[in-house]
Scaffold this motif. Structure first.
Motif, PDB file in Angstrom:
ATOM      1  N   MET A 135       0.849  -1.190   0.000  1.00  0.00           N
ATOM      2  CA  MET A 135       0.000   0.000   0.000  1.00  0.00           C
ATOM      3  C   MET A 135       0.883   1.238   0.000  1.00  0.00           C
ATOM      4  N   GLU A 136       0.588   2.166  -0.914  1.00  0.00           N
ATOM      5  CA  GLU A 136       1.285   3.449  -0.949  1.00  0.00           C
ATOM      6  C   GLU A 136       0.277   4.558  -0.720  1.00  0.00           C
ATOM      7  N   ASP A 185      -3.507   0.493  -3.549  1.00  0.00           N
ATOM      8  CA  ASP A 185      -3.253  -0.881  -3.121  1.00  0.00           C
ATOM      9  C   ASP A 185      -3.884  -1.814  -4.143  1.00  0.00           C
ATOM     10  N   ARG A 186      -3.165  -2.890  -4.495  1.00  0.00           N
ATOM     11  CA  ARG A 186      -3.645  -3.877  -5.470  1.00  0.00           C
ATOM     12  C   ARG A 186      -4.052  -3.229  -6.786  1.00  0.00           C
ATOM     13  N   ASP A 204      -3.941  -5.347   0.336  1.00  0.00           N
ATOM     14  CA  ASP A 204      -2.880  -6.112   0.986  1.00  0.00           C
ATOM     15  C   ASP A 204      -2.614  -5.590   2.389  1.00  0.00           C
ATOM     16  N   ARG A 205      -2.857  -4.312   2.605  1.00  0.00           N
ATOM     17  CA  ARG A 205      -2.752  -3.688   3.919  1.00  0.00           C
ATOM     18  C   ARG A 205      -4.034  -2.922   4.198  1.00  0.00           C
ATOM     19  N   THR A 212       5.171   4.144   1.846  1.00  0.00           N
ATOM     20  CA  THR A 212       4.815   2.788   1.466  1.00  0.00           C
ATOM     21  C   THR A 212       4.742   1.929   2.712  1.00  0.00           C
ATOM     22  N   VAL A 213       3.599   1.272   2.913  1.00  0.00           N
ATOM     23  CA  VAL A 213       3.375   0.392   4.056  1.00  0.00           C
ATOM     24  C   VAL A 213       3.540  -1.041   3.576  1.00  0.00           C
ATOM     25  N   SER A 214       4.588  -1.696   4.056  1.00  0.00           N
ATOM     26  CA  SER A 214       4.879  -3.053   3.574  1.00  0.00           C
ATOM     27  C   SER A 214       4.962  -3.998   4.753  1.00  0.00           C
ATOM     28  N   ASP A 216      -3.074  -1.422   9.764  1.00  0.00           N
ATOM     29  CA  ASP A 216      -1.667  -1.198   9.419  1.00  0.00           C
ATOM     30  C   ASP A 216      -1.291   0.273   9.447  1.00  0.00           C
TER      31      ASP A 216
END
Length: 248
Positions: A1-2, A15-16, A138-139, A246-248, A160
């Motif tokens: 996710m950005e 995201d996605r 994804d997040r 960016t959340v990874s 997240d």
């Protein structure tokens, strides 16, 4: 996710391969809020959907919504679609109540409560509930919109990322908002892994820069300091308008 924060409550969440844009204010002037700190938003991706948290003009800016393609899906609080239809014409509206959700491609948007007045203006007959949203791909990211503290806030998380409103656009803060300490308490309740303060330091009313310049420069850092004490497990990133995380 950005996520990219474009100032005030405008955030592009991607995201996605899906882009959700929050409370878009895409111009440099908004009534008496005439000065934007930072760049005017330049969207890298056409939004697949827009979420509107409530009808106040700094969150539901009609000229900005008109800038978007008519095919852009508008996810709005229950009671808002009729108002928007009269002013924007027929578009793809989805109304939600707290607890309801909808799919945008491979991403889910869930409406959650917010403690804020939902009228267009304080004395307006145009009413709709105020909401926050949790965007999950994804997040997961909680977008608070505008809100004060409320008991059910602890049921939103864990997530997240929290896009948490800190302060506002004036030198004082009215009801239904969070100051840095209140926003830090929200982090204790919601328990996000990461947090980005929004809603501060972007739109300046005439004269505010001379009266209380600290209220436009310091709330983000104050929130980070308060969160280190109230919710030390939450990692705070203070972004400048136009910056991304960016959340990874």
């Amino acid at each position: 996710m950005e996520v990219t924060w474009w100032g005030h409550a405008t955030v592009a969440i991607r995201d996605r391969g899906v882009t959700v844009l929050t409370d878009p204010v895409l111009r440099n002037r908004l009534a008496h809020l005439h000065r934007r700190r930072g760049p005017r938003p330049v969207l890298a991706h056409r939004p697949d959907a827009v979420v509107v948290s409530h009808l106040h003009s700094d969150h539901c800016d009609l000229p900005s919504l008109r800038m978007l393609p008519r095919s852009t899906r508008l996810i709005v609080p229950h009671g808002a679609a009729a108002f928007l239809r009269r002013r924007l014409g027929e578009r793809d509206y989805t109304e939600l109540r707290a607890g309801q959700e909808t799919a945008v491609g491979d991403v889910t948007v869930r409406a959650v409560p917010a403690a804020h007045d939902g009228g267009r203006t304080p004395k307006s007959r145009i009413r709709a509930v105020a909401l926050g949203y949790v965007v999950t791909g994804d997040r997961s990211a909680w977008f608070g919109g505008d809100t004060g503290l409320f008991d059910e806030m602890k049921e939103i998380g864990p997530v997240d990322l929290a896009l948490v409103p800190v302060w506002g656009w004036g030198w004082t803060l009215g009801p239904g908002h969070l100051d840095p300490a209140g926003a830090a308490e929200a982090m204790r309740l919601v328990a996000p892994a990461h947090a980005v303060p929004i809603h501060w330091g972007t739109l300046w009313p005439v004269g505010c820069g001379r009266v209380r310049p600290d209220r436009f420069h310091r709330p983000g850092d104050e929130f980070a300091a308060c969160t280190r004490s109230a919710a030390p497990a939450t990692d705070v990133r203070v972004l400048a308008p136009g910056e991304s995380l960016t959340v990874s």
